[in-house]
Design an enzyme around this catalytic site. Structure first.
Site, PDB file in Angstrom:
ATOM      1  N   TYR A 119      24.458  83.846  27.985  1.00 14.12           N
ATOM      2  CA  TYR A 119      25.635  83.698  27.221  1.00 14.12           C
ATOM      3  C   TYR A 119      26.713  83.978  28.321  1.00 14.12           C
ATOM      4  O   TYR A 119      27.740  83.066  28.545  1.00 14.12           O
ATOM      5  CB  TYR A 119      25.835  84.387  26.003  1.00 14.12           C
ATOM      6  N   LYS A 157      29.689  81.389  29.820  1.00 11.74           N
ATOM      7  CA  LYS A 157      30.984  81.565  29.456  1.00 11.74           C
ATOM      8  C   LYS A 157      31.625  81.653  30.687  1.00 11.74           C
ATOM      9  O   LYS A 157      32.947  81.473  30.782  1.00 11.74           O
ATOM     10  CB  LYS A 157      31.201  82.695  28.444  1.00 11.74           C
TER      11      LYS A 157
END
Ligand SMILES: NC(=O)c1ccc[n+]([C@@H]2O[C@H](COP(=O)([O-])OP(=O)(O)OC[C@H]3O[C@@H](n4cnc5c(N)ncnc54)[C@H](O)[C@@H]3O)[C@@H](O)[C@H]2O)c1
Length: 275
Positions: A165, A169
């Site tokens: 993640y 991001k």
């Protein structure tokens, strides 16, 4: 007349959580919104809520990770509202593990939804934006359009259990920086909002060990143990996690004419936490 009166906005993942609040906020400022979600029912509810309040919205249901999705999303805006002014890349979820337990499937799922899907949506939007900006330039107009990509403090400062993640991001921040440079000539402001802890189903304080969500046939564990949540909230200078409406406020600010000279930036919406 709202601040965004007549503007046409795409908001991915806007059936629930932060995306839902973004869609409602943009619509309340006068934007016409294409509401996307993986799940048809929440998307339809958001459309109903907007139209019930006198606004304009249409649903475009499906996964942002589907190879044909980007074209369909952009076409929905152009075919329905004859324009495209705001693109918010918000759809996503988390699928955590420490690195030694993380599968390739987990890794690619996060890269796909948080990075490849925004890339494809923005690539599909480029010919539309170019045509609009060229026509405006020829008549001496300067019309600013907005891209707001959703990142996370995990992408800026890291977070244990989230290599997939946080890599995605962080990647969207890089994409934003480059596109702000490529699209300045089209008068498109390209920015990111990186959220801290926002209270949605992903971060719900739950004692249940088995809180899960269904994403494309996968059952994904979500939620935060209440004691851990209390500890996390203590580290936030404003004393608590943010609400989806507060999160939407940061996105809205970057969509307003007051933000016309802001591009290539990442705004942290995290209650004052430092990275
Ligand atoms: N909640 C937080 O604390 C937090 C913090 C930082 C960043 N974010 C980011 O904010 C965004 C929204 O998260 P949220 O907390 O509102 O989550 P949420 O689960 O409440 O809402 C996300 C919505 O996106 C939809 N979605 C998920 N995958 C999709 C896909 N492939 N295609 C289309 N729709 C899809 C879901 O069905 C859901 O309705 C995500 O990008 C998330 O990573 C959230």
């Amino acid at each position: 007349m709202g601040t965004l009166s007549g503007k046409v906005a795409l908001v991915s993942g806007s059936g629930r959580g932060i995306g839902r609040s973004i869609a409602l906020k943009l619509a309340s400022a006068g934007a016409r919104v294409v509401v996307n979600d993986l799940d048809a029912a929440p998307a339809a509810e958001v459309v109903e809520q907007i139209t019930g309040a006198g606004g304009e919205a249409v649903a475009c249901v499906g996964s942002v990770t589907a190879p044909d999705f980007a074209d369909r999303f952009v076409r929905t805006a152009v075919d329905t509202y004859r324009g495209l002014d705001i693109i918010v890349n918000n759809a996503g979820y988390t699928w955590d593990s420490v690195i030694q337990k993380m599968t390739d499937e987990q890794w690619y799922a996060m890269i796909d939804v948080h990075l490849t899907a925004p890339f494809r949506i923005l690539r599909a939007a480029q010919p539309v934006l170019r045509k609009l900006s060229r026509a405006e330039a020829e008549t001496g107009q300067e019309v600013f359009r907005k891209v707001v990509n959703i990142s996370s403090v995990a992408g800026l400062g890291g977070n244990p259990g989230q290599v997939n993640y946080s890599a995605a991001k962080a990647g969207i921040v890089g994409l934003t920086l480059t596109l702000a440079k490529e699209w300045g000539r089209m008068k498109v402001n390209v920015n990111c909002v990186a959220f801290g802890l926002i209270r949605t189903r992903l971060t719900e304080a739950t004692a249940a060990q088995n809180a899960t969500i269904q994403v494309e046939g996968r059952e994904i564990k979500v939620g935060v143990n209440p004691e851990l949540m209390a500890m996390m909230e203590k580290t936030i200078p404003l004393g608590r996690g943010g609400t989806p409406d507060e999160a939407a406020g940061a996105v809205y600010l970057l969509c307003t004419p007051e933000a016309d000279y802001i591009s290539g930036q990442t705004v942290v919406c995290g209650g004052g936490i430092s990275i």
